[in-house]
Design an enzyme around this catalytic site. Structure first.
Site, PDB file in Angstrom:
ATOM      1  N   LYS A 283      22.070  22.886 -11.921  1.00 12.51           N
ATOM      2  CA  LYS A 283      22.128  21.689 -12.759  1.00 12.51           C
ATOM      3  C   LYS A 283      21.257  20.750 -12.136  1.00 12.51           C
ATOM      4  O   LYS A 283      20.648  19.731 -12.470  1.00 12.51           O
ATOM      5  CB  LYS A 283      23.465  21.452 -13.438  1.00 12.51           C
ATOM      6  N   ASN A 284      21.949  20.311 -10.956  1.00 10.10           N
ATOM      7  CA  ASN A 284      21.286  19.147  -9.977  1.00 10.10           C
ATOM      8  C   ASN A 284      20.341  19.314  -9.589  1.00 10.10           C
ATOM      9  O   ASN A 284      19.652  18.092  -8.907  1.00 10.10           O
ATOM     10  CB  ASN A 284      22.617  18.635  -9.059  1.00 10.10           C
TER      11      ASN A 284
ATOM     12  N   CYS B 177      31.958   6.905 -14.984  1.00 11.20           N
ATOM     13  CA  CYS B 177      32.310   7.951 -15.440  1.00 11.20           C
ATOM     14  C   CYS B 177      33.821   8.495 -15.004  1.00 11.20           C
ATOM     15  O   CYS B 177      34.371   7.497 -14.360  1.00 11.20           O
ATOM     16  CB  CYS B 177      31.161   8.817 -15.010  1.00 11.20           C
TER      17      CYS B 177
ATOM     18  N   ARG C  15      30.497   4.437 -10.688  1.00 14.34           N
ATOM     19  CA  ARG C  15      29.335   5.019 -10.094  1.00 14.34           C
ATOM     20  C   ARG C  15      28.271   3.896  -9.923  1.00 14.34           C
ATOM     21  O   ARG C  15      27.371   3.932 -11.049  1.00 14.34           O
ATOM     22  CB  ARG C  15      28.746   6.345 -10.511  1.00 14.34           C
TER      23      ARG C  15
ATOM     24  N   ASP D 209      31.902  18.535  -5.094  1.00 15.70           N
ATOM     25  CA  ASP D 209      31.840  19.037  -6.354  1.00 15.70           C
ATOM     26  C   ASP D 209      32.849  20.436  -6.436  1.00 15.70           C
ATOM     27  O   ASP D 209      33.091  20.989  -7.410  1.00 15.70           O
ATOM     28  CB  ASP D 209      30.420  19.508  -6.632  1.00 15.70           C
TER      29      ASP D 209
ATOM     30  N   ARG E  27      28.958  21.269 -19.599  1.00 14.99           N
ATOM     31  CA  ARG E  27      27.960  20.420 -18.960  1.00 14.99           C
ATOM     32  C   ARG E  27      27.212  21.045 -17.614  1.00 14.99           C
ATOM     33  O   ARG E  27      26.140  20.574 -17.473  1.00 14.99           O
ATOM     34  CB  ARG E  27      28.616  19.102 -18.362  1.00 14.99           C
TER      35      ARG E  27
END
Ligand code: UD1
Length: 416
Positions: free
Chosen positions: A22-23, A116, A121, A305, A397
Site C-alpha cells: 500500500k505505502n 487522523c 499528522r 505500523d 484500507r
C-alpha cells in the site's frame, strides 16, 4: 462496515504470496502524473486506499483502468490541478499529490488533510520542502494553494525523516531546474520502490534507501511498466498471527530484509524463523516468552505500523514486553480493545507494558484504525472462543483479503 467473526485456537499452516505494498503504490500512483505518459503497474493491491487514489487520478483527468492486479494510468489528458475535500478526506496520504501536481502544473490546490486516528499528522515538513524548491504556499478556507513559476533545485534538510515529506520533496524536485539534495531523508523500502519507478520514468536520481537523496530532473519517457514491491507490513501481520496462534507458515516472493526487525523480535520471543533470499518460514508452538523492548523508529528501526501487531503476538508471552512508540502520539488505540479479550496492558505516555496472560477470551471488539484492526484479528486467533471484530472496514484500507488468506491457513474466520 462489515464484521469479522473469528473462532480462535486453531494452529495456522501453509504458504502465502503477499500483496503489493500500500505505502509503495500510493506515492507511485501520484508520481504517474508528473509527466505526460502511460504507466502500467503490476501487483497493485485491491484496497480502498488504492481506489481513493484512482478516484483522484480520474478527477484530475487521467484515464485509469484496472484489470486484476494490473492498473493502467494514462496521464496525458490531465486537465485539473486541484483535489476537493470529498476526495482528500478519503485518505490522508493523498497529500502526496501536492508535489506531483506542482511538478506537472506549477500550481496545485488541495483541501487540507485533517488529523487522523493516529493523532495530529502535520504537513509542515512537506510544505517547507516545497517552499525551498520555490513554491509559494498559502492556506485559506481549509484549502492549501501552492504555486511556483519556476522550481529550482536546492538543498533540503528534513528536520525529521518523514516518509511523506521525503516523497513530496522528491516528486516536486523531479520538475526542478538543476540538482536537489534531500538530507535526513526517510530510508523506507517504499522510497526505494518510488525511486525505481521514477528512474524508469526518466528521472535522474539516486540515494533512495540512504539519508541523502539527489534528484536532477528528468527526460520523460512515454511508457512505464513497474511491479509494486511486496507489502512488508502484511508480511509482519501474518508472521505475528502465526507466532501467536502457533503453526508454520512460509511467505513466498518476499524481501526478508524489509521486515528483519519484526522477524528478529519474533525470534527473540521463541519462534523459529528461517529467512531465504526471497522467502521466510516461521514455526511457532504458540508458547512465546517476552522479548527485548520494542522501540518504534524510522526505517531501518522497528516500524510503527507493526507495533500493534507485535503487541497482539505478545499478549500471552510469558513475562513483560515493553513497547515505546516514538512515531505517532495515538498509536495505542488497540489497547482498550485488546483488554476486552483479557490482555494485561499498562500504558504510560509513549510506553506500553504487556504482561503475558495464560489465556485470552473471545469478546466483541471494535477496529479503531487499520493496524489496530489487524492487531485485534491477530489476538483473536490465539483467544479461546469467539471474537467479533466490528468496523472491520478499516482493515480493508491496507489488507487485500486478509480474511481469505488466514482462512487458507486454517483459521476459522467469517466476514459478515
Ligand atoms: C507513512 C506511512 C505510514 C507509517 C508512517 C511512519 C504511507 C502512505 N504511510 O506515513 O503507514 O505509519 O509513514 O512509518 O506511506 N511529521 C511532522 N511534520 C510533517 C510530516 C510528519 O511532524 O510535515 C511527523 C508525524 O507527525 C509523525 C512523524 O513525522 O510523528 C512520521 O510521519 P511520516 O513519516 O511523515 O508518516 P507518513 O508519511 O504520514
Amino acid at each position: 462496515m462489515s464484521t469479522w467473526r473469528i473462532k480462535g485456537g486453531r494452529r495456522l499452516h501453509g504458504s502465502l504470496r503477499i500483496q503489493g505494498a500500500k505505502n509503495a503504490v500510493l506515492p507511485i500512483m501520484a508520481a504517474s502524473i508528473i509527466a505526460e505518459c502511460e504507466t502500467e503497474l503490476l501487483n497493485c493491491p485491491n484496497l480502498s486506499d488504492v481506489k481513493a487514489s484512482v478516484d483522484i487520478l480520474r478527477h484530475l483527468g487521467c484515464q485509469v483502468t484496472r484489470n486484476g492486479d494490473v492498473v493502467n494510468i494514462d496521464s496525458r489528458g490531465m486537465t485539473r490541478n486541484y483535489i476537493p475535500h470529498e476526495l482528500m478526506r478519503e485518505m490522508r496520504s493523498s497529500v502526496i499529490f501536492l508535489g506531483a501536481i506542482l511538478a506537472r502544473c506549477r500550481e496545485a490546490t488541495l483541501s487540507l488533510p485533517g488529523g487522523c486516528e493516529l493523532g495530529p499528522r502535520p504537513i509542515d515538513l512537506h510544505l517547507d520542502a516545497l517552499r525551498k524548491l520555490g513554491a509559494e504556499i498559502s492556506e485559506r478556507s481549509g484549502n492549501i494553494y501552492c504555486r511556483a513559476d519556476r522550481l529550482v533545485g536546492t538543498q533540503i534538510n528534513l528536520e525529521l525523516p518523514s516518509v511523506g515529506a521525503t516523497e513530496n520533496a522528491i516528486l516536486a524536485a523531479c520538475a526542478a531546474e538543476g540538482e536537489t539534495v534531500i538530507t535526513n531523508a526517510a530510508r523506507e523500502p517504499e522510497i526505494v520502490d518510488l525511486q525505481s519507478y521514477l528512474i524508469k520514468m526518466g528521472v535522474d536520481m539516486e540515494g533512495a534507501g540512504t539519508p541523502t537523496i539527489t534528484v536532477r530532473g528528468f527526460k520523460p519517457v512515454e511508457r512505464i511498466g513497474h511491479r509494486i514491491m511486496t507489502d512488508r507490513i502484511v508480511c509482519a501481520t501474518i508472521l505475528c498471527a502465526v507466532a501467536a496462534a502457533g503453526g508454520k507458515v512460509e511467505l513466498l516472493s518476499v524481501e526478508p530484509k524489509d521486515f528483519e526487525t519484526v522477524s528478529s523480535a519474533l525470534k527473540g520471543m521463541g519462534c523459529q524463523i528461517d529467512c531465504r533470499s526471497n522467502s521466510v518460514t516461521l514455526v511457532s508452538d504458540g508458547r512465546l516468552k517476552a522479548g527485548r523492548p520494542i522501540l518504534t523508529r524510522p526505517y531501518p528501526g522497528f516500524p510503527t505500523d507493526a507495533q500493534p501487531l507485535l503487541m497482539a503476538a505478545s499478549l500471552k508471552a510469558e513475562g513483560t514486553t515493553v513497547f515505546v512508540e516514538n512515531i505517532f502520539e495515538n498509536r495505542y488505540r488497540q489497547v482498550p480493545e485488546l483488554r476486552r479479550l483479557g490482555a494485561d496492558i499498562r500504558v504510560e505516555g509513549r510506553v506500553a507494558m504487556v504482561t503475558g496472560v495464560p489465556e485470552l477470551h473471545g469478546a466483541p471488539v471494535n477496529a479503531t484504525d487499520l493496524r489496530g484492526g489487524a492487531s485485534l484479528v491477530t489476538a483473536a486467533l490465539s483467544a479461546t472462543g469467539e471474537t467479533l471484530v466490528f468496523d472491520s472496514g478499516h482493515i480493508d484500507r491496507g489488507y487485500e483479503d486478509l480474511d481469505k488468506q488466514l482462512l487458507s491457513l486454517g483459521a476459522d474466520i467469517k466476514k459478515e
